[in-house]
Write an enzyme that holds these catalytic residues in place. Structure first.
Site, mmCIF file in Angstrom:
data_model
loop_
_atom_site.group_PDB
_atom_site.id
_atom_site.type_symbol
_atom_site.label_atom_id
_atom_site.label_comp_id
_atom_site.label_asym_id
_atom_site.label_seq_id
_atom_site.Cartn_x
_atom_site.Cartn_y
_atom_site.Cartn_z
ATOM 1 N N SER A 22 47.662 43.522 42.203
ATOM 2 C CA SER A 22 48.892 44.407 41.352
ATOM 3 C C SER A 22 48.016 44.485 39.727
ATOM 4 C CB SER A 22 49.729 44.413 41.676
ATOM 5 O OG SER A 22 50.118 42.959 41.340
ATOM 6 N N CYS A 23 47.448 42.968 39.157
ATOM 7 C CA CYS A 23 47.244 42.193 38.052
ATOM 8 C C CYS A 23 45.709 43.317 37.848
ATOM 9 C CB CYS A 23 47.209 41.418 37.932
ATOM 10 S SG CYS A 23 46.383 40.602 37.034
ATOM 11 N N SER A 24 45.491 43.645 36.044
ATOM 12 C CA SER A 24 45.301 44.461 35.521
ATOM 13 C C SER A 24 43.956 44.124 35.496
ATOM 14 C CB SER A 24 45.615 45.621 34.324
ATOM 15 O OG SER A 24 46.117 44.398 33.262
#
Length: 113
Positions: free
Chosen positions: A9-11
């Protein structure tokens, strides 16, 4: 072999993973929110990163703001906090042998490759 401690979920984590996938080196993915590092593993990561436990804490996370902000914990207590609340761990962490980096930038990732 390389290892990436990844949060999908972390770019920044997705970008680092994409870069690794475009390279020639084999690597393993550890989704650290599901495969939570043990206290011993966290100590090993910290040693490879060459940083103190608090340097690995994401102070913008809600759990940090609610439970830990303003507290003066020992290094051991911060490590336990990360083990119990892995969302606090900075990401992505890429490990190559006895070295590791928090690969939030291309330069940091290049340093470990």
């Amino acid at each position: 072999m390389l290892t990436i401690y990844h949060n999908s979920s972390c770019s920044k984590s997705r970008t680092a993973l994409k870069t690794l996938m475009q390279g020639d080196e084999e690597f393993q993915i550890i989704n650290y929110l599901e495969e939570v590092p043990s206290v011993t593993e966290l100590k090993t990561l910290l040693h490879k990163l060459g940083c103190k436990p608090h340097d690995l804490i994401r102070t913008t996370e809600k759990v940090y703001q609610e439970k830990f902000k303003g507290k003066d914990l020992t290094d051991e207590e911060w490590i336990i906090a990360m083990h119990e609340n892995p969302i606090l761990i900075q990401r992505p962490i890429v490990v190559n042998g006895d070295k590791a980096v928090i690969a939030r930038t291309d330069d940091a990732l290049d340093d470990i490759l």
